[in-house]
Design a protein around this motif. Structure first.
Motif: not given
Length: 412
Positions: A44, A49, A53, A57, A197, A201
């Motif tokens: 992470r 991100r 994700d 996710g 997610r 994003n």
């Protein structure tokens, strides 16, 4: 009174051992990882991100994934004592061949998005460890390149039956020609799950760069350097079929898939065939009656239907009903070697790891995948020794109780 004396340097240095500094940043990070969750934390920090994700996710409220992981945590073990467990055997056979450990690397799409080494890192780690590697239809390394990376090991291929059937048929023929020994016919993706997610994003495939993407990337220049200086991200085995990435994704999901497609693919495929994405006993029974070689209890890592059945909960019933006729494999939610031991004890022939492998990949490329395998292997061996089991065959349902957190409502 305690007698005191002035410290003698020679005695002090006998008690204190100074650790040598590690100047290799990747090795230093990975050496500190003791669990898969530690690798996840590293991943992470090091991955933008949107890409993290996409991996981490699941669909909608992510309840399916949460429940799958919770199910493994809600296990009570029952150890046997006073048994010589100086040595334990973690090897097994599955789908007609050996594996040094009771797990393999699951098929994951767009793997080079997570870290540029992608499937090459996974196949290389599998080759070094003696476990199977499964390549996805939507993989970013070709069938032939995976075979070149793992020439003597076991390679499996996961198949989506695409809207343009000829594309899928060609992939089956290429995998067979490359010596892949098992085909995973995937049945849980008539349409794509809603992965919120990614939508939040603004994530798309291929990635599109916006202001938020740039801001999130600033502290992670190494990821972008790898991404921008390595070959174009694409579905490697589909690169010659034409169409954009988005069109190929759309082709991969077909709501008309049927048992007739299974019949056709089975006639084409010379090796073992397992059905991936089975989520109820009735389907397991029907597939077993058709003579398939294996069933993979899976809800696609929680990435398709949210609130789907927990594969680990289904395992004992399915094994009891069809385990004599087919080999039952389980995935979704595995984050610890103890999860794998519990699955084998309840009758699974084998297990698959997806995110656990990808966390290692994002944390450190090939070395990170090696670390994933090392962590899970150590946990398996330690759990088996503490249970008093010398081999996987000695693990039985008597070793495990599945504690109930979610139970069906009793209706009058």
């Amino acid at each position: 009174m305690v007698q005191r004396q002035f410290p003698r340097p020679a005695e002090v240095f006998e008690l204190l051992q100074f650790k040598k500094p590690e100047f290799n940043g990747r090795k230093r990070r990975l050496d500190k990882a003791l669990t898969i969750y530690d690798l996840r934390d590293i991943a992470r920090r090091r991955t933008p991100r949107a890409a993290f994700d996409y991996t981490d996710g699941a669909a909608e409220g992510e309840l399916s994934l949460e429940r799958a992981r919770q199910a493994f945590e809600d296990v009570e073990f029952h150890p046997s004592v006073l048994r010589d467990v100086a040595q334990v055997d973690t090897s097994t056979t599955v789908f007609g061949g050996p594996s040094a450990l009771p797990f393999g690397i699951a098929p994951t799409g767009f793997t080079r998005l997570m870290q540029t080494e992608g499937e090459i890192a996974g196949a290389g780690a599998a080759a070094a460890t003696g476990i199977p590697f499964c390549l996805s239809t939507l993989g970013t390394t070709s069938i032939e390149d995976v075979k070149a990376t793992n020439p003597l090991g076991r390679n499996w291929f996961q198949l989506y039956v695409m809207k343009q059937r000829e594309i899928s048929y060609a992939l089956v023929e290429r995998a067979a020609a490359s010596g892949f020994d098992t085909l995973f016919f995937t049945v849980d993706t008539p349409v794509a799950g809603a992965r919120l997610r990614d939508k939040r994003n603004g994530f798309s495939i291929p990635p599109q760069i916006g202001a938020g993407t740039i801001l999130n990337a600033i502290p992670r220049p190494w990821w972008w350097y790898d991404f921008l200086t390595t070959p174009k991200l694409e579905f490697a085995s589909l690169s010659a079929t034409g169409g954009t990435v988005g069109e190929l994704l759309d082709f991969a999901m077909d709501p008309t898939i049927s048992y007739e497609d299974l019949r056709i693919i089975r006639e084409m495929w010379p090796g073992r065939i397992a059905i991936k994405g089975v989520q109820n006993l009735e389907d397991a029974r029907k597939l077993a009656s058709l003579g398939v070689d294996g069933i993979v209890l899976s809800n696609h890592g929680g990435r398709q239907l949210d609130r789907a059945p927990v594969p680990f909960h289904l395992l004992p019933t399915v094994v009891r009903e069809v385990g004599q006729d087919v080999e039952v494999v389980v995935d979704t939610g595995i984050m610890n070697g103890a999860d794998i031991v519990a699955s084998i004890a309840l009758g699974a022939k084998f297990t698959l790891i997806g995110r656990a492998y990808l966390y290692g990949l994002m944390a450190g490329g090939r070395q990170g995948v090696d670390k994933t395998v090392e962590i899970l292997s150590d946990q398996i061996v330690r759990t088996m020794k503490l249970l008093g089991a010398h081999s996987l065959e000695e693990l039985t349902p008597h070793h495990v109780t599945q504690l109930e957190r979610l139970a069906p409502v009793r209706r009058s």
